[in-house]
Design a protein around this motif. Structure first.
Motif, PDB file in Angstrom:
ATOM      1  N   MET A   1      11.719  18.398  54.901  1.00  0.00           N
ATOM      2  CA  MET A   1      11.256  18.550  53.516  1.00  0.00           C
ATOM      3  C   MET A   1      10.157  17.536  53.226  1.00  0.00           C
ATOM      4  SD  MET A   1      13.480  18.426  49.991  1.00  0.00           S
ATOM      5  CE  MET A   1      12.699  18.566  48.391  1.00  0.00           C
ATOM      6  N   SER A   2       9.062  17.999  52.565  1.00  0.00           N
ATOM      7  CA  SER A   2       7.946  17.120  52.239  1.00  0.00           C
ATOM      8  C   SER A   2       8.181  16.436  50.907  1.00  0.00           C
ATOM      9  CB  SER A   2       6.642  17.922  52.174  1.00  0.00           C
ATOM     10  OG  SER A   2       6.349  18.513  53.418  1.00  0.00           O
ATOM     11  N   THR A   3       7.935  15.134  50.854  1.00  0.00           N
ATOM     12  CA  THR A   3       8.040  14.385  49.617  1.00  0.00           C
ATOM     13  C   THR A   3       6.759  14.560  48.818  1.00  0.00           C
ATOM     14  OG1 THR A   3       9.420  12.718  50.705  1.00  0.00           O
ATOM     15  CG2 THR A   3       8.382  12.103  48.617  1.00  0.00           C
ATOM     16  N   PRO A   4       6.848  14.880  47.503  1.00  0.00           N
ATOM     17  CA  PRO A   4       5.641  15.057  46.692  1.00  0.00           C
ATOM     18  C   PRO A   4       4.733  13.835  46.781  1.00  0.00           C
ATOM     19  CG  PRO A   4       7.566  15.814  45.496  1.00  0.00           C
ATOM     20  CD  PRO A   4       8.072  15.148  46.737  1.00  0.00           C
ATOM     21  N   LEU A   5       3.421  14.075  46.918  1.00  0.00           N
ATOM     22  CA  LEU A   5       2.451  12.992  46.980  1.00  0.00           C
ATOM     23  C   LEU A   5       2.243  12.382  45.608  1.00  0.00           C
ATOM     24  CD1 LEU A   5      -0.153  14.851  49.226  1.00  0.00           C
ATOM     25  CD2 LEU A   5       1.578  13.217  49.976  1.00  0.00           C
ATOM     26  N   THR A   6       2.356  13.218  44.575  1.00  0.00           N
ATOM     27  CA  THR A   6       2.209  12.808  43.178  1.00  0.00           C
ATOM     28  C   THR A   6       3.296  13.515  42.379  1.00  0.00           C
ATOM     29  OG1 THR A   6      -0.196  12.710  43.495  1.00  0.00           O
ATOM     30  CG2 THR A   6       0.615  12.661  41.222  1.00  0.00           C
ATOM     31  N   THR A   7       3.817  12.867  41.349  1.00  0.00           N
ATOM     32  CA  THR A   7       4.817  13.534  40.508  1.00  0.00           C
ATOM     33  C   THR A   7       4.176  14.712  39.789  1.00  0.00           C
ATOM     34  OG1 THR A   7       6.000  11.451  40.147  1.00  0.00           O
ATOM     35  CG2 THR A   7       6.454  13.251  38.628  1.00  0.00           C
ATOM     36  N   PRO A   8       4.678  15.926  39.992  1.00  0.00           N
ATOM     37  CA  PRO A   8       4.058  17.094  39.362  1.00  0.00           C
ATOM     38  C   PRO A   8       4.392  17.169  37.887  1.00  0.00           C
ATOM     39  CG  PRO A   8       6.017  17.752  40.562  1.00  0.00           C
ATOM     40  CD  PRO A   8       5.817  16.290  40.851  1.00  0.00           C
ATOM     41  N   PRO A   9       3.552  17.855  37.094  1.00  0.00           N
ATOM     42  CA  PRO A   9       3.927  18.101  35.702  1.00  0.00           C
ATOM     43  C   PRO A   9       5.177  18.978  35.681  1.00  0.00           C
ATOM     44  CG  PRO A   9       2.027  19.428  36.330  1.00  0.00           C
ATOM     45  CD  PRO A   9       2.262  18.473  37.454  1.00  0.00           C
ATOM     46  N   ASP A  10       5.898  18.954  34.579  1.00  0.00           N
ATOM     47  CA  ASP A  10       7.180  19.658  34.505  1.00  0.00           C
ATOM     48  C   ASP A  10       7.074  21.126  34.897  1.00  0.00           C
ATOM     49  OD1 ASP A  10       8.403  17.341  33.740  1.00  0.00           O
ATOM     50  OD2 ASP A  10       8.461  17.821  31.595  1.00  0.00           O
ATOM     51  N   TRP A  11       6.003  21.795  34.474  1.00  0.00           N
ATOM     52  CA  TRP A  11       5.922  23.234  34.716  1.00  0.00           C
ATOM     53  C   TRP A  11       5.682  23.569  36.183  1.00  0.00           C
ATOM     54  CZ3 TRP A  11       1.488  26.343  35.934  1.00  0.00           C
ATOM     55  CH2 TRP A  11       0.272  25.646  36.036  1.00  0.00           C
ATOM     56  N   LEU A  12       5.296  22.575  36.981  1.00  0.00           N
ATOM     57  CA  LEU A  12       5.086  22.789  38.411  1.00  0.00           C
ATOM     58  C   LEU A  12       6.156  22.128  39.275  1.00  0.00           C
ATOM     59  CD1 LEU A  12       1.199  22.351  38.752  1.00  0.00           C
ATOM     60  CD2 LEU A  12       2.527  24.482  38.793  1.00  0.00           C
ATOM     61  N   SER A  13       7.166  21.528  38.644  1.00  0.00           N
ATOM     62  CA  SER A  13       8.160  20.775  39.410  1.00  0.00           C
ATOM     63  C   SER A  13       8.979  21.690  40.329  1.00  0.00           C
ATOM     64  CB  SER A  13       9.079  20.000  38.464  1.00  0.00           C
ATOM     65  OG  SER A  13       9.761  20.875  37.573  1.00  0.00           O
ATOM     66  N   THR A  14       9.391  22.852  39.837  1.00  0.00           N
ATOM     67  CA  THR A  14      10.164  23.774  40.677  1.00  0.00           C
ATOM     68  C   THR A  14       9.330  24.255  41.848  1.00  0.00           C
ATOM     69  OG1 THR A  14      11.548  24.534  38.847  1.00  0.00           O
ATOM     70  CG2 THR A  14      11.363  25.995  40.750  1.00  0.00           C
ATOM     71  N   LEU A  15       8.081  24.612  41.590  1.00  0.00           N
ATOM     72  CA  LEU A  15       7.206  25.080  42.663  1.00  0.00           C
ATOM     73  C   LEU A  15       7.006  23.990  43.710  1.00  0.00           C
ATOM     74  CD1 LEU A  15       5.283  27.083  43.968  1.00  0.00           C
ATOM     75  CD2 LEU A  15       3.486  26.257  42.421  1.00  0.00           C
ATOM     76  N   ALA A  16       6.716  22.770  43.287  1.00  0.00           N
ATOM     77  CA  ALA A  16       6.499  21.672  44.237  1.00  0.00           C
ATOM     78  C   ALA A  16       7.740  21.418  45.081  1.00  0.00           C
ATOM     79  CB  ALA A  16       6.091  20.403  43.482  1.00  0.00           C
ATOM     80  N   GLU A  17       8.915  21.501  44.445  1.00  0.00           N
ATOM     81  CA  GLU A  17      10.171  21.276  45.172  1.00  0.00           C
ATOM     82  C   GLU A  17      10.402  22.373  46.208  1.00  0.00           C
ATOM     83  OE1 GLU A  17      14.975  20.910  44.286  1.00  0.00           O
ATOM     84  OE2 GLU A  17      13.532  20.727  42.637  1.00  0.00           O
ATOM     85  N   GLU A  18      10.208  23.630  45.793  1.00  0.00           N
ATOM     86  CA  GLU A  18      10.437  24.748  46.704  1.00  0.00           C
ATOM     87  C   GLU A  18       9.426  24.755  47.840  1.00  0.00           C
ATOM     88  OE1 GLU A  18      12.946  26.953  46.759  1.00  0.00           O
ATOM     89  OE2 GLU A  18      13.822  25.721  45.182  1.00  0.00           O
ATOM     90  N   VAL A  19       8.176  24.503  47.536  1.00  0.00           N
ATOM     91  CA  VAL A  19       7.138  24.452  48.570  1.00  0.00           C
ATOM     92  C   VAL A  19       7.415  23.308  49.535  1.00  0.00           C
ATOM     93  CG1 VAL A  19       4.703  23.897  48.964  1.00  0.00           C
ATOM     94  CG2 VAL A  19       5.327  25.601  47.254  1.00  0.00           C
ATOM     95  N   GLY A  20       7.884  22.195  49.001  1.00  0.00           N
ATOM     96  CA  GLY A  20       8.143  21.037  49.838  1.00  0.00           C
ATOM     97  C   GLY A  20       9.240  21.264  50.859  1.00  0.00           C
ATOM     98  N   ARG A  21      10.191  22.145  50.557  1.00  0.00           N
ATOM     99  CA  ARG A  21      11.274  22.402  51.496  1.00  0.00           C
ATOM    100  C   ARG A  21      11.039  23.671  52.322  1.00  0.00           C
ATOM    101  NH1 ARG A  21      14.995  23.891  46.772  1.00  0.00           N
ATOM    102  NH2 ARG A  21      15.726  21.754  47.002  1.00  0.00           N
ATOM    103  N   ALA A  22       9.968  24.408  52.031  1.00  0.00           N
ATOM    104  CA  ALA A  22       9.715  25.680  52.714  1.00  0.00           C
ATOM    105  C   ALA A  22       9.303  25.465  54.168  1.00  0.00           C
ATOM    106  CB  ALA A  22       8.638  26.462  51.988  1.00  0.00           C
ATOM    107  N   GLY A  23       9.753  26.363  55.016  1.00  0.00           N
ATOM    108  CA  GLY A  23       9.331  26.377  56.399  1.00  0.00           C
ATOM    109  C   GLY A  23       8.327  27.494  56.624  1.00  0.00           C
ATOM    110  N   VAL A  24       7.783  27.574  57.825  1.00  0.00           N
ATOM    111  CA  VAL A  24       6.775  28.591  58.136  1.00  0.00           C
ATOM    112  C   VAL A  24       7.269  30.006  57.837  1.00  0.00           C
ATOM    113  CG1 VAL A  24       5.417  29.625  59.998  1.00  0.00           C
ATOM    114  CG2 VAL A  24       5.592  27.133  59.803  1.00  0.00           C
ATOM    115  N   PRO A  25       8.510  30.384  58.186  1.00  0.00           N
ATOM    116  CA  PRO A  25       8.948  31.765  57.929  1.00  0.00           C
ATOM    117  C   PRO A  25       8.908  32.161  56.450  1.00  0.00           C
ATOM    118  CG  PRO A  25      10.437  30.690  59.473  1.00  0.00           C
ATOM    119  CD  PRO A  25       9.543  29.623  58.924  1.00  0.00           C
ATOM    120  N   GLU A  26       9.047  31.186  55.543  1.00  0.00           N
ATOM    121  CA  GLU A  26       8.992  31.501  54.113  1.00  0.00           C
ATOM    122  C   GLU A  26       7.560  31.688  53.620  1.00  0.00           C
ATOM    123  OE1 GLU A  26      12.640  30.166  55.194  1.00  0.00           O
ATOM    124  OE2 GLU A  26      11.012  28.708  55.082  1.00  0.00           O
TER     125      GLU A  26
END
Length: 224
Positions: A1-26
């Protein structure tokens, strides 16, 4: 899982979290990149204060290019020796192609390496928030025909979504918005972002259109 480089705004927090844990197949159906493939990066830049006014930065490549001519893509390109990894490459390329000011961009997450077979690149997409948007345009018309900020609401609208079939047999998600046809590698990534963020709306996945006809239809819609 990738750690966010910058704290995302609230409306992008779910996306950043999901993208950070995504693997190539996703993220892609393409195979693992060969070791000799050239490194590249693209900038997936989202602006706005929330989903309702949110948009993504895209560009349409010039029709005269030998590779990916006329296709819609995220800003990006090959990683140069002087770049600070994929983040530095993505920001540099975006500035060169669209004229954006990198100082207003907050990189959030670097995605896994994805292979782009037609060009032979192994690409690291960089998800970022456009904290302070700056004017953008096609800097070099020999490279880019157009730069556009496409609304997230337009992208999730079921009326703008379908799948396209390439002559090679490839079938994948596509979006027809503002005279642009977003498909292929970029279309797949956009579809993944919308799904991971929870913005997706049900759309007719049975609607499969010939690629050439879909391109002509998208371009014709902006002329009417």
């Amino acid at each position: 899982m990738s750690t966010p480089l910058t704290t995302p705004p609230d409306w992008l927090s779910t996306l950043a979290e999901e993208v950070g844990r995504a693997g190539v197949p996703e993220l892609t159906r393409t195979p693992v990149a060969p070791e000799d493939a050239r490194a590249a990066a693209v900038l997936m830049l989202l602006a706005g204060t929330g989903f309702d006014d949110g948009d993504v930065l895209l560009l349409e490549r010039a029709a005269t290019l030998r590779s990916h001519s006329g296709q819609v893509a995220f800003p990006g390109g090959a990683v140069d020796p002087g770049d600070d990894g994929p983040v530095g490459a993505a920001l540099r390329e975006a500035q060169e192609e669209t004229g954006l000011d990198p100082a207003g961009v907050d990189p959030l997450v670097v995605l896994p390496e994805l292979f782009l077979p037609p060009s032979g690149f192994r690409v690291r997409p960089v998800l970022a928030h456009w904290r302070e948007p700056s004017p953008v345009e096609a800097v070099d018309l020999a490279e880019s025909a157009r730069v556009a900020r496409v609304g997230l609401r337009e992208l999730v609208d079921p009326a703008n979504r379908f799948r396209v079939r390439h002559s090679s047999g490839f079938v994948g998600p596509a979006f027809s918005v503002d005279g642009l046809l977003v498909w292929g590698f970029t279309g797949g990534l956009v579809a993944s972002l919308l799904r991971m963020a929870g913005w997706d709306q049900p759309w007719d996945t049975r609607d499969v259109r010939d690629l050439d006809a879909a391109v002509a239809s998208a371009r014709g819609s902006v002329d009417r």
